[in-house]
Design a protein around this motif. Structure first.
Motif, PDB file in Angstrom:
ATOM      1  N   GLU A   1      10.488  28.235  15.339  1.00  0.00           N
ATOM      2  CA  GLU A   1      10.498  26.937  16.019  1.00  0.00           C
ATOM      3  C   GLU A   1      11.442  25.976  15.281  1.00  0.00           C
ATOM      4  O   GLU A   1      11.676  26.110  14.083  1.00  0.00           O
ATOM      5  N   ASN A   2      11.926  24.997  16.021  1.00  0.00           N
ATOM      6  CA  ASN A   2      12.846  24.003  15.465  1.00  0.00           C
ATOM      7  C   ASN A   2      12.043  22.904  14.766  1.00  0.00           C
ATOM      8  O   ASN A   2      12.089  21.735  15.138  1.00  0.00           O
ATOM      9  N   GLU A   3      11.317  23.283  13.703  1.00  0.00           N
ATOM     10  CA  GLU A   3      10.322  22.395  13.085  1.00  0.00           C
ATOM     11  C   GLU A   3      10.927  21.163  12.421  1.00  0.00           C
ATOM     12  O   GLU A   3      10.282  20.113  12.347  1.00  0.00           O
ATOM     13  N   HIS A   4      12.150  21.264  11.923  1.00  0.00           N
ATOM     14  CA  HIS A   4      12.788  20.126  11.261  1.00  0.00           C
ATOM     15  C   HIS A   4      13.865  19.488  12.133  1.00  0.00           C
ATOM     16  O   HIS A   4      14.634  18.661  11.645  1.00  0.00           O
ATOM     17  N   GLY A   5      13.915  19.883  13.407  1.00  0.00           N
ATOM     18  CA  GLY A   5      14.966  19.387  14.277  1.00  0.00           C
ATOM     19  C   GLY A   5      14.428  18.754  15.541  1.00  0.00           C
ATOM     20  O   GLY A   5      13.241  18.474  15.677  1.00  0.00           O
ATOM     21  N   ASP A   6      15.335  18.536  16.482  1.00  0.00           N
ATOM     22  CA  ASP A   6      15.029  17.873  17.748  1.00  0.00           C
ATOM     23  C   ASP A   6      15.578  18.763  18.868  1.00  0.00           C
ATOM     24  O   ASP A   6      16.794  18.944  18.985  1.00  0.00           O
ATOM     25  N   ASN A   7      14.694  19.316  19.695  1.00  0.00           N
ATOM     26  CA  ASN A   7      15.132  20.236  20.744  1.00  0.00           C
ATOM     27  C   ASN A   7      16.074  19.578  21.740  1.00  0.00           C
ATOM     28  O   ASN A   7      17.037  20.201  22.211  1.00  0.00           O
ATOM     29  N   GLU A   8      15.803  18.321  22.083  1.00  0.00           N
ATOM     30  CA  GLU A   8      16.694  17.637  23.030  1.00  0.00           C
ATOM     31  C   GLU A   8      18.107  17.532  22.470  1.00  0.00           C
ATOM     32  O   GLU A   8      19.089  17.612  23.216  1.00  0.00           O
ATOM     33  N   ARG A   9      18.192  17.370  21.147  1.00  0.00           N
ATOM     34  CA  ARG A   9      19.503  17.326  20.494  1.00  0.00           C
ATOM     35  C   ARG A   9      20.204  18.680  20.633  1.00  0.00           C
ATOM     36  O   ARG A   9      21.417  18.746  20.836  1.00  0.00           O
ATOM     37  N   CYS A  10      19.443  19.760  20.530  1.00  0.00           N
ATOM     38  CA  CYS A  10      20.011  21.100  20.747  1.00  0.00           C
ATOM     39  C   CYS A  10      20.646  21.203  22.125  1.00  0.00           C
ATOM     40  O   CYS A  10      21.767  21.714  22.277  1.00  0.00           O
ATOM     41  N   PHE A  11      19.924  20.734  23.150  1.00  0.00           N
ATOM     42  CA  PHE A  11      20.419  20.848  24.518  1.00  0.00           C
ATOM     43  C   PHE A  11      21.662  19.968  24.714  1.00  0.00           C
ATOM     44  O   PHE A  11      22.607  20.364  25.411  1.00  0.00           O
ATOM     45  N   GLN A  12      21.661  18.793  24.093  1.00  0.00           N
ATOM     46  CA  GLN A  12      22.823  17.908  24.195  1.00  0.00           C
ATOM     47  C   GLN A  12      24.055  18.559  23.576  1.00  0.00           C
ATOM     48  O   GLN A  12      25.151  18.532  24.152  1.00  0.00           O
ATOM     49  N   PHE A  13      23.882  19.156  22.397  1.00  0.00           N
ATOM     50  CA  PHE A  13      25.012  19.833  21.747  1.00  0.00           C
ATOM     51  C   PHE A  13      25.474  21.037  22.567  1.00  0.00           C
ATOM     52  O   PHE A  13      26.673  21.339  22.621  1.00  0.00           O
ATOM     53  N   SER A  14      24.536  21.730  23.209  1.00  0.00           N
ATOM     54  CA  SER A  14      24.896  22.887  24.033  1.00  0.00           C
ATOM     55  C   SER A  14      25.739  22.452  25.231  1.00  0.00           C
ATOM     56  O   SER A  14      26.748  23.094  25.564  1.00  0.00           O
ATOM     57  N   ARG A  15      25.324  21.358  25.867  1.00  0.00           N
ATOM     58  CA  ARG A  15      26.119  20.833  26.990  1.00  0.00           C
ATOM     59  C   ARG A  15      27.489  20.356  26.500  1.00  0.00           C
ATOM     60  O   ARG A  15      28.502  20.532  27.179  1.00  0.00           O
TER      61      ARG A  15
END
Length: 424
Positions: free
Chosen positions: A147-161
């Motif tokens: 799991e992305n325990e120290h991160g932000d999943n929405e940030r992952c999706f933004q970077f992916s886009r």
């Protein structure tokens, strides 16, 4: 280098007396083979999780798989490697694959420690990949086991886009059974890539090689499908567009003037991207205007794309016109290939409904939907997917909870065709 573009209607015959008829249109797109047989160099970034949970055999096998992958790249290709735990750092700076032993030694130096912050890894991966993107095919492989325990999943999706905006493609690889399939699927879908499942350390090399083979076949990038609908055709309101091969993804679209634009991303020379459109066509309104015509125009399609090997952007394929035949005595003429594409989409959506019911605590409903998905897979000739889906339905019916491995196998079976039919 050119584009292969073929279009098929689910049934190309329409009843001329119908006010509205529904049809599905399958558009298959691939890159034509390069004249010299060579695609643009690959610009590959590996974003590797080396958090504490990767310690021991998992990290050892991932490092071995990454080193083997480097061995299969070409001297003109480029490589970069990012390591991340609760923060990210550059392991191998973006460079040509000409000092292989030095690159492999740096990969081998990774040690397991810390937590997990996937978004920092993706962010640094984008930065490093951008250094070598001119004239190359830029691809990013993100591997994690947790799991992305120290991160932000929405940030992952933004970077992916963001990756797709800069003509980079992002693929996700889940290692073991503790990663979040919802997060990794959204990362891959938003990044225009594929999601892979590595159930055990022994499977790491095979999954890396599968993805490498896929990206080495890319001939064209940043492809967009452009549709011009006739006045007598329209898109369905709900989920009108979905890719069904090589992976199943619900697709969004934009409009430019009266054109509908769908981003496809990379085009491979040996694997078609197949997109399904759900359309409504109005025969009677057309025949009222043109009573003597036996064909009704539906749309024209063409592809806008980049040719990285020639540093060319926004090339356009020749337009292809799609029409249906109007008849008074209508008899269905279903296209079997389009029907199989429809089954692939049905399997995906049935499995999604099963997962939703499971999250709501409705095991019986989930089992019923998984059984439906299993039957759909069987109709497609995908016996492997059918077996996975039916086994999980049976587990739920007998009161057994699905393991994390079961859930992940279900997700992969829903998105891909594990066993193509013999005539494919």
């Amino acid at each position: 280098m050119s584009v292969n573009l073929t279009c098929k209607l689910s049934d190309r015959v329409l009843d001329s007396s119908q006010g509205s008829s529904q049809r599905q249109l399958a558009i298959a797109v691939s890159a034509g083979a390069a004249v010299d047989g060579n695609n643009a160099p690959l610009n590959l970034c590996l974003v590797l999780d080396h958090s504490g949970s990767m310690g021991g055999q998992p990290l050892d096998t991932v490092k071995r798989a990454a080193r083997d992958l480097v061995d299969r790249m070409y001297p003109q290709d480029r490589i970069s490697v990012i390591g991340f735990d609760h923060k990210a750092h550059v392991v191998v700076e973006n460079q040509p694959v000409d000092r292989i032993e030095s690159i492999k030694a740096k990969i081998q130096s990774l040690k397991a420690s810390g937590g997990t912050c996937i978004d920092d890894g993706i962010k640094l991966g984008l930065q490093e990949t951008s250094k070598g993107k001119d004239g190359t095919v830029s691809q990013i492989f993100v591997l994690t086991d947790g799991e992305n325990e120290h991160g932000d999943n929405e940030r992952c999706f933004q970077f992916s886009r963001l990756a797709t905006e800069y003509n980079m493609t992002l693929h996700s690889l889940g290692f073991g059974d503790s990663w979040n399939q919802d997060v990794l699927e959204r990362i891959a879908d938003a990044g225009g890539g594929a999601m892979a499942y590595i159930p055990s350390p022994a499977a790491a090399g095979e999954e890396f090689q599968k993805l490498l083979k896929r990206v080495q076949a890319i001939g064209l990038t940043n492809a967009h499908l452009i549709l011009q609908l006739s006045p007598h055709a329209r898109l369905a309101e709900l989920k009108p567009i979905a890719q069904v091969a090589p992976d199943t993804i619900e697709l969004a679209y934009q409009t430019e003037g009266d054109a509908i634009i769908v981003r496809l991303g990379d085009l491979m020379t040996d694997v078609e991207r197949v997109v399904l459109f759900n359309l409504y066509i109005s025969p009677t309104s057309y025949t009222a205007e043109y009573p003597d015509r036996s064909e009704i125009p539906i749309l024209t399609a063409q592809v806008r794309y980049d040719i990285p090997s020639q540093a060319q952007i926004n090339a356009l394929s020749s337009p292809v016109a799609i029409a249906a035949t109007l008849v008074q005595d209508y008899t269905p003429q279903v296209d079997p290939q389009v029907q199989n594409h429809l089954l692939a989409l049905a399997k995906y959506r049935q499995t999604q409904l099963a997962e939703q019911k499971l999250q709501q605590g409705d095991r019986a409903g989930a089992a019923t939907m998984l059984q439906s998905a299993a039957k759909t897979a069987l109709q497609m000739g995908d016996h492997n997917a059918s077996t996975i889906l039916q086994n999980n339905a049976t587990r739920l019916q007998t009161g057994t909870a699905l393991s994390e491995s079961d859930r992940k196998k279900t997700r992969i079976a829903s998105k891909t065709v594990l066993q193509p039919p013999p005539n494919s």
